[in-house]
Structures are given as structure tokens and as C-alpha cells.
Design an enzyme around this catalytic site. Structure first.
Site, PDB file in Angstrom:
ATOM      1  N   GLU A 114       0.859  -1.194   0.000  1.00  0.00           N
ATOM      2  CA  GLU A 114       0.000   0.000   0.000  1.00  0.00           C
ATOM      3  C   GLU A 114       0.892   1.239   0.000  1.00  0.00           C
ATOM      4  OE1 GLU A 114      -2.572   1.620  -0.491  1.00  0.00           O
ATOM      5  OE2 GLU A 114      -3.946   1.653   1.212  1.00  0.00           O
ATOM      6  N   ASP A 115       0.421   2.323  -0.606  1.00  0.00           N
ATOM      7  CA  ASP A 115       1.235   3.544  -0.574  1.00  0.00           C
ATOM      8  C   ASP A 115       1.143   4.241   0.791  1.00  0.00           C
ATOM      9  OD1 ASP A 115      -1.448   4.311  -0.971  1.00  0.00           O
ATOM     10  OD2 ASP A 115      -1.016   5.722  -2.593  1.00  0.00           O
ATOM     11  N   ASP A 164      -3.927   5.967   5.819  1.00  0.00           N
ATOM     12  CA  ASP A 164      -4.384   7.265   6.305  1.00  0.00           C
ATOM     13  C   ASP A 164      -5.467   7.005   7.361  1.00  0.00           C
ATOM     14  OD1 ASP A 164      -4.613  10.107   6.208  1.00  0.00           O
ATOM     15  OD2 ASP A 164      -6.217   9.977   4.738  1.00  0.00           O
ATOM     16  N   PHE A 190      -0.842  16.396   3.295  1.00  0.00           N
ATOM     17  CA  PHE A 190      -1.175  15.747   2.025  1.00  0.00           C
ATOM     18  C   PHE A 190       0.113  15.644   1.217  1.00  0.00           C
ATOM     19  CE2 PHE A 190      -2.989  14.881  -2.093  1.00  0.00           C
ATOM     20  CZ  PHE A 190      -4.042  14.052  -1.769  1.00  0.00           C
ATOM     21  N   ARG A 230       2.676  11.918  -9.713  1.00  0.00           N
ATOM     22  CA  ARG A 230       3.086  10.545  -9.385  1.00  0.00           C
ATOM     23  C   ARG A 230       4.547  10.306  -9.774  1.00  0.00           C
ATOM     24  NH1 ARG A 230      -1.552   7.327  -8.240  1.00  0.00           N
ATOM     25  NH2 ARG A 230      -3.406   7.933  -9.376  1.00  0.00           N
TER      26      ARG A 230
HETATM   27  P1  IMP Z   1      -7.361   5.497   3.861  1.00  0.00           P
HETATM   28  O1  IMP Z   1      -8.445   4.566   3.434  1.00  0.00           O
HETATM   29  O2  IMP Z   1      -7.917   6.765   4.453  1.00  0.00           O
HETATM   30  O3  IMP Z   1      -6.317   4.862   4.760  1.00  0.00           O
HETATM   31  O4  IMP Z   1      -6.659   6.019   2.565  1.00  0.00           O
HETATM   32  C1  IMP Z   1      -5.728   5.312   1.877  1.00  0.00           C
HETATM   33  C2  IMP Z   1      -5.568   5.883   0.476  1.00  0.00           C
HETATM   34  O5  IMP Z   1      -5.881   7.265   0.390  1.00  0.00           O
HETATM   35  C3  IMP Z   1      -4.129   5.783   0.047  1.00  0.00           C
HETATM   36  O6  IMP Z   1      -3.865   4.527  -0.543  1.00  0.00           O
HETATM   37  C4  IMP Z   1      -4.004   6.920  -0.927  1.00  0.00           C
HETATM   38  O7  IMP Z   1      -4.416   6.509  -2.216  1.00  0.00           O
HETATM   39  C5  IMP Z   1      -4.964   7.947  -0.426  1.00  0.00           C
HETATM   40  N1  IMP Z   1      -4.264   8.972   0.355  1.00  0.00           N
HETATM   41  C6  IMP Z   1      -4.225   9.094   1.693  1.00  0.00           C
HETATM   42  N2  IMP Z   1      -3.453  10.131   2.051  1.00  0.00           N
HETATM   43  C7  IMP Z   1      -2.998  10.670   0.893  1.00  0.00           C
HETATM   44  C8  IMP Z   1      -2.088  11.755   0.607  1.00  0.00           C
HETATM   45  O8  IMP Z   1      -1.541  12.437   1.491  1.00  0.00           O
HETATM   46  N3  IMP Z   1      -1.846  11.982  -0.711  1.00  0.00           N
HETATM   47  C9  IMP Z   1      -2.402  11.253  -1.715  1.00  0.00           C
HETATM   48  N4  IMP Z   1      -3.220  10.223  -1.488  1.00  0.00           N
HETATM   49  C10 IMP Z   1      -3.511   9.932  -0.188  1.00  0.00           C
END
Ligand code: IMP
Length: 178
Positions: free
Chosen positions: A101-102, A105, A154, A167
Site C-alpha cells: 500500500e502507498d 491514512d 497531504f 506521481r
Molecule cells: P485510507 O483509506 O484513508 O487509509 O486512505 C488510503 C488511500 O488514500 C491511500 O492509498 C491513498 O491513495 C490515499 N491517500 C491518503 N493520504 C494521501 C495523501 O496524502 N496523498 C495522496 N493520497 C492519499
């Protein structure tokens, strides 16, 4: 924030990312030392650079597959709804699996994906996230391995986008509204 007016400040250099991946790869190799075939699953699209660099550092027999889940669209806030947009090509029942996963959050994406993959009966199911924003967490989940913990900002680059842009930055940068 309008998309036209922002700048990007470097937060994590390409060199620091490469060094961290090197040490994470050694931990992953130790963990899966006895595996005959590890399936490394990248969550599209944000993990495509990370998974490419990570698998090339793994001295293990690996297969690579991808899963696409719905993202934030063009917004900078998480939608709580997570949908599978593209399923795996291969089977994972009885296999050792590493999900890449990247960013974790709020944690909703990873929680949903883990539930989805668990149903398919993998032997072992572990996760690695390049970035973790623990202060943003809404569900109790964390990756097995994390590259870097970062504050509530962000970020873009190294595969991660803002409205599909940036990207291709080689480092992780913080988006600053102007
Ligand atoms: P979560 O479900 O809130 O944990 O979000 C996970 C996904 O939200 C990540 O895989 C990203 O694609 C996107 N995301 C969360 N934070 C950021 C950020 O700071 N920049 C860009 N994408 C983000």
C-alpha cells in the site's frame, strides 16, 4: 485548495526511500524465508513505484499481482466507501501474500482490502505501507511493516498523486496551498 495554486516541498528524499526499502526487504526476506512462492499484491494506483522498487530488492521467489480499489477521486479528503475496481488475476488460497500500500491514512482502505483478501484463504497475509499517518486513523489497523510515519499532511510523489498529477516525482513531497 484550488489545484492551480500549490507548491510541493520535499519531505522524504529519493535516497532515504531507497535506503529504507533496502532494510524493509531484509525484514520481509527473513519473515518469508521458508516460502516457495510469495504473492506480492500492489494496490493500484498509488503503490506502483513502491512495489516495483521493493520486489527488485527481494531475494525470494515472487509473483506480482494488482488490485485496484476506489480512491479519493480528485478530492483531498477520504471517502469512507471503498470499492474493488479491479480484482486479482491469480489465486491466493493457501499462498503467502504481501499487500503493498502507498499510504495508510484513515485505515478504511487497508481494513476493507484485508477483509476481502482474508475471505480467499491465504496461508499468510501481511502488509507493507510506504507511509503511515497514525494521527489520521479512524479504524484500528496498521501495516505489518511501515516505511515512514508522517504527520497529517497531504503528500505526493513516488507513485502518489494529487488529482492524478505528481506521481512521477522521485521523492515524497508535501503539498502546500498558496
Ligand atoms: P485510507 O483509506 O484513508 O487509509 O486512505 C488510503 C488511500 O488514500 C491511500 O492509498 C491513498 O491513495 C490515499 N491517500 C491518503 N493520504 C494521501 C495523501 O496524502 N496523498 C495522496 N493520497 C492519499
Amino acid at each position: 485548495m484550488t489545484q492551480a495554486s500549490y507548491r510541493i516541498d520535499e519531505m522524504i528524499s529519493a535516497r532515504a526511500i531507497a535506503a529504507r526499502i533496502e532494510s524493509l526487504a531484509r525484514e520481509i526476506e527473513r519473515h518469508f524465508a521458508d516460502t516457495d512462492k510469495l504473492v506480492v499484491i500492489g494496490l493500484l494506483r498509488g503503490s506502483f513505484v513502491f512495489i516495483a522498487d521493493l520486489v527488485r530488492k527481494l531475494d525470494l521467489p515472487v509473483e506480482v499481482d494488482f488490485l485496484e480499489v476506489s480512491s479519493y477521486g480528485n478530492a483531498m479528503h477520504s471517502s469512507r466507501e471503498v470499492r474493488i475496481l479491479k480484482d486479482l488475476r491469480g489465486e491466493i488460497a493457501g499462498r503467502d501474500v504481501l499487500v503493498v500500500e502507498d499510504i495508510v491514512d484513515t485505515g478504511h482502505t487497508l481494513q476493507h482490502v484485508m477483509g476481502f483478501l482474508h475471505q480467499r484463504g491465504p496461508e499468510r497475509l501481511e502488509t507493507i505501507a510506504l507511509l503511515d499517518k497514525p494521527s489520521r486513523r479512524e479504524v484500528d489497523i496498521r501495516a505489518t511493516w511501515t516505511g515512514f510515519e508522517i504527520p497529517d499532511a497531504f503528500v505526493v510523489g513516488y507513485g502518489i498523486d494529487y488529482a492524478q498529477k505528481n506521481r512521477n516525482l522521485p521523492h515524497i513531497g508535501k503539498v502546500i496551498a498558496l
